[in-house]
Structure formats: structure tokens, C-alpha cells
Design a protein around this motif. Structure first.
Motif, mmCIF file in Angstrom:
data_model
loop_
_atom_site.group_PDB
_atom_site.id
_atom_site.type_symbol
_atom_site.label_atom_id
_atom_site.label_comp_id
_atom_site.label_asym_id
_atom_site.label_seq_id
_atom_site.Cartn_x
_atom_site.Cartn_y
_atom_site.Cartn_z
ATOM 1 N N TYR A 40 0.803 -1.226 0.000
ATOM 2 C CA TYR A 40 0.000 0.000 0.000
ATOM 3 C C TYR A 40 0.844 1.289 0.000
ATOM 4 O O TYR A 40 0.567 2.200 -0.791
ATOM 5 C CB TYR A 40 -0.994 -0.011 1.168
ATOM 6 C CG TYR A 40 -1.948 1.153 1.122
ATOM 7 C CD1 TYR A 40 -2.986 1.189 0.193
ATOM 8 C CD2 TYR A 40 -1.806 2.230 1.988
ATOM 9 C CE1 TYR A 40 -3.861 2.268 0.134
ATOM 10 C CE2 TYR A 40 -2.678 3.306 1.937
ATOM 11 C CZ TYR A 40 -3.699 3.320 1.012
ATOM 12 O OH TYR A 40 -4.553 4.381 0.949
ATOM 13 N N PRO A 41 1.881 1.397 0.844
ATOM 14 C CA PRO A 41 2.693 2.628 0.801
ATOM 15 C C PRO A 41 3.339 2.857 -0.572
ATOM 16 O O PRO A 41 3.487 4.007 -1.002
ATOM 17 C CB PRO A 41 3.768 2.400 1.870
ATOM 18 C CG PRO A 41 3.190 1.376 2.780
ATOM 19 C CD PRO A 41 2.314 0.502 1.928
ATOM 20 N N PHE A 42 3.701 1.786 -1.258
ATOM 21 C CA PHE A 42 4.287 1.927 -2.592
ATOM 22 C C PHE A 42 3.243 2.420 -3.594
ATOM 23 O O PHE A 42 3.551 3.209 -4.489
ATOM 24 C CB PHE A 42 4.904 0.602 -3.059
ATOM 25 C CG PHE A 42 6.072 0.178 -2.223
ATOM 26 C CD1 PHE A 42 7.308 0.784 -2.368
ATOM 27 C CD2 PHE A 42 5.925 -0.813 -1.271
ATOM 28 C CE1 PHE A 42 8.385 0.414 -1.586
ATOM 29 C CE2 PHE A 42 6.994 -1.200 -0.471
ATOM 30 C CZ PHE A 42 8.226 -0.583 -0.629
ATOM 31 N N MET A 43 2.018 1.957 -3.431
ATOM 32 C CA MET A 43 0.945 2.395 -4.315
ATOM 33 C C MET A 43 0.657 3.884 -4.092
ATOM 34 O O MET A 43 0.501 4.640 -5.054
ATOM 35 C CB MET A 43 -0.318 1.564 -4.101
ATOM 36 C CG MET A 43 -1.379 1.836 -5.142
ATOM 37 S SD MET A 43 -2.793 0.742 -4.988
ATOM 38 C CE MET A 43 -3.607 1.494 -3.595
ATOM 39 N N VAL A 44 0.611 4.295 -2.850
ATOM 40 C CA VAL A 44 0.395 5.706 -2.531
ATOM 41 C C VAL A 44 1.536 6.547 -3.105
ATOM 42 O O VAL A 44 1.300 7.581 -3.742
ATOM 43 C CB VAL A 44 0.259 5.918 -1.004
ATOM 44 C CG1 VAL A 44 0.273 7.396 -0.649
ATOM 45 C CG2 VAL A 44 -1.009 5.247 -0.484
ATOM 46 N N ALA A 45 2.754 6.091 -2.892
ATOM 47 C CA ALA A 45 3.918 6.818 -3.419
ATOM 48 C C ALA A 45 3.860 6.911 -4.943
ATOM 49 O O ALA A 45 4.202 7.954 -5.522
ATOM 50 C CB ALA A 45 5.211 6.128 -2.978
ATOM 51 N N MET A 46 3.422 5.839 -5.594
ATOM 52 C CA MET A 46 3.313 5.853 -7.050
ATOM 53 C C MET A 46 2.316 6.914 -7.506
ATOM 54 O O MET A 46 2.574 7.656 -8.452
ATOM 55 C CB MET A 46 2.893 4.472 -7.574
ATOM 56 C CG MET A 46 2.799 4.409 -9.086
ATOM 57 S SD MET A 46 2.074 2.868 -9.684
ATOM 58 C CE MET A 46 0.331 3.217 -9.468
ATOM 59 N N HIS A 47 1.188 7.001 -6.827
ATOM 60 C CA HIS A 47 0.174 7.979 -7.221
ATOM 61 C C HIS A 47 0.629 9.418 -6.947
ATOM 62 O O HIS A 47 0.365 10.315 -7.753
ATOM 63 C CB HIS A 47 -1.164 7.670 -6.548
ATOM 64 C CG HIS A 47 -1.857 6.518 -7.188
ATOM 65 N ND1 HIS A 47 -2.686 6.664 -8.280
ATOM 66 C CD2 HIS A 47 -1.826 5.191 -6.933
ATOM 67 C CE1 HIS A 47 -3.141 5.485 -8.657
ATOM 68 N NE2 HIS A 47 -2.627 4.573 -7.852
ATOM 69 N N ILE A 48 1.332 9.637 -5.861
ATOM 70 C CA ILE A 48 1.887 10.970 -5.590
ATOM 71 C C ILE A 48 2.939 11.303 -6.643
ATOM 72 O O ILE A 48 2.955 12.415 -7.193
ATOM 73 C CB ILE A 48 2.460 11.047 -4.157
ATOM 74 C CG1 ILE A 48 1.326 10.961 -3.130
ATOM 75 C CG2 ILE A 48 3.276 12.334 -3.966
ATOM 76 C CD1 ILE A 48 1.797 10.759 -1.699
#
Length: 175
Positions: A40-48
Motif C-alpha cells: 500500500y505505501p508503494f501504491m500511494v507513493a506511485m500515485h503521488i
């Protein structure tokens, strides 16, 4: 045009995060469990990073609106309509995280009547269409590839979680 669309999309994402947080609290109060926390943190970072890349490419490389902007904007608006349809169809079960309620009936209405993961198709569409609207080809290509990689992690984690504690297997005839 770029600033207005960007502000609108960022505002939409912020509102969605509040909705997701509210839904998460409700589901967890009913005994829901979270899965896929590791990615999940990687997905959030990807979207940012997507927004940072889009802004950087448009501003630093002086990208202009596409000659076929009406096509890209129309596709983007259609994707937003489908996004809202997905959120409304899932209701309190919609979230940005993988949160599943044991023994819950899987939602089979709206686009979920025909597709298992329509929201991921919409996200993929947005990650291509929004940059192409402003000729940001690097952002479109990079984040399409990153999203494909993310979905190879996310979708199996979500399907596993759903299959373990809901009627997902029966609803989608999975062995």
C-alpha cells in the motif's frame, strides 16, 4: 486548463481519501480485516509521484494541450463517471486499501456485475489519458508501466483476501 484540471483531480483524490478513511473505520468496527498492507505505501507513493511527474513534465518541458484534447478530455470525463459509479456501487465497502469484511456478500451491482475490478481499469485509463491530454508522454508511459506492475501485486492480494473470508469464489466461479 492544466491548473484547473489538476486542481480538480487532486481535490477529488483528497475527498476520496476522506471517504476511504470513513469507510475503513466503519468496516473495521464491523470486524473487517486489512490485507496487502506491505504494498500500500508503494501504491500511494506511485500515485503521488504520478502528479509530481505530470506537473514537472508539463511545466519544465513546456508541454501544451494536445491537438486532440477533446478526445482525451472526453475519455477522462467518462472515466470519472465510471469512477463515481464504482464508488457508489461499493458504498461503504469502497476503499483505497484492501479491507474485507468476513462473511460479507461480495458486491455484484453496478460495474461489478460484469467486471471484477472496474476501478483498476479506470485508474489505468486516468494514468494514460490525463498525461496525454497535455502531451506528457514520458509520464503516460512510465506510470502505465508502474501501474501494470502494481496491479500484478494488488489484484492477487485483493482476490486472495476476498476469497478467504467472503463468498468471492462462488460469485465469480473461481476454483
Amino acid at each position: 486548463m492544466f491548473i484547473y484540471i489538476l486542481m480538480l483531480v487532486i481535490l477529488q483524490r483528497i475527498i476520496e481519501l476522506f471517504v476511504a478513511r470513513r469507510n475503513e473505520r466503519w468496516m473495521k468496527s464491523k470486524g473487517a480485516i486489512e490485507a496487502g498492507e506491505g504494498h500500500y505505501p508503494f501504491m500511494v507513493a506511485m500515485h503521488i509521484a504520478f502528479f509530481v511527474s505530470l506537473i514537472a513534465e508539463v511545466v519544465f518541458f513546456n508541454r501544451s494541450v494536445s491537438a486532440i484534447w477533446i478526445v482525451w478530455l472526453s475519455l477522462f470525463v467518462i472515466a470519472q463517471v465510471f469512477r463515481v459509479w464504482c464508488l457508489l456501487s461499493l458504498g461503504k465497502y469502497w476503499n483505497t486499501k484492501i479491507i474485507v469484511l468476513p462473511n460479507a456478500e461480495v458486491v455484484r451491482k453496478g460495474p461489478y456485475k460484469w467486471l471484477r475490478h472496474p476501478n483498476y481499469i479506470i485508474v489505468a485509463t486516468e494514468l494514460i489519458v490525463l498525461p496525454l491530454l497535455f502531451n506528457a508522454y514520458f509520464t503516460a508511459l512510465l506510470f502505465t508501466c508502474l501501474n501494470i506492475w502494481m496491479m500484478t501485486v494488488r489484484i492477487p492480494a485483493e482476490e486472495k483476501a476476498l476469497a478467504e473470508v467472503t463468498n468471492y469464489r462462488e460469485q465469480f466461479l473461481i476454483e
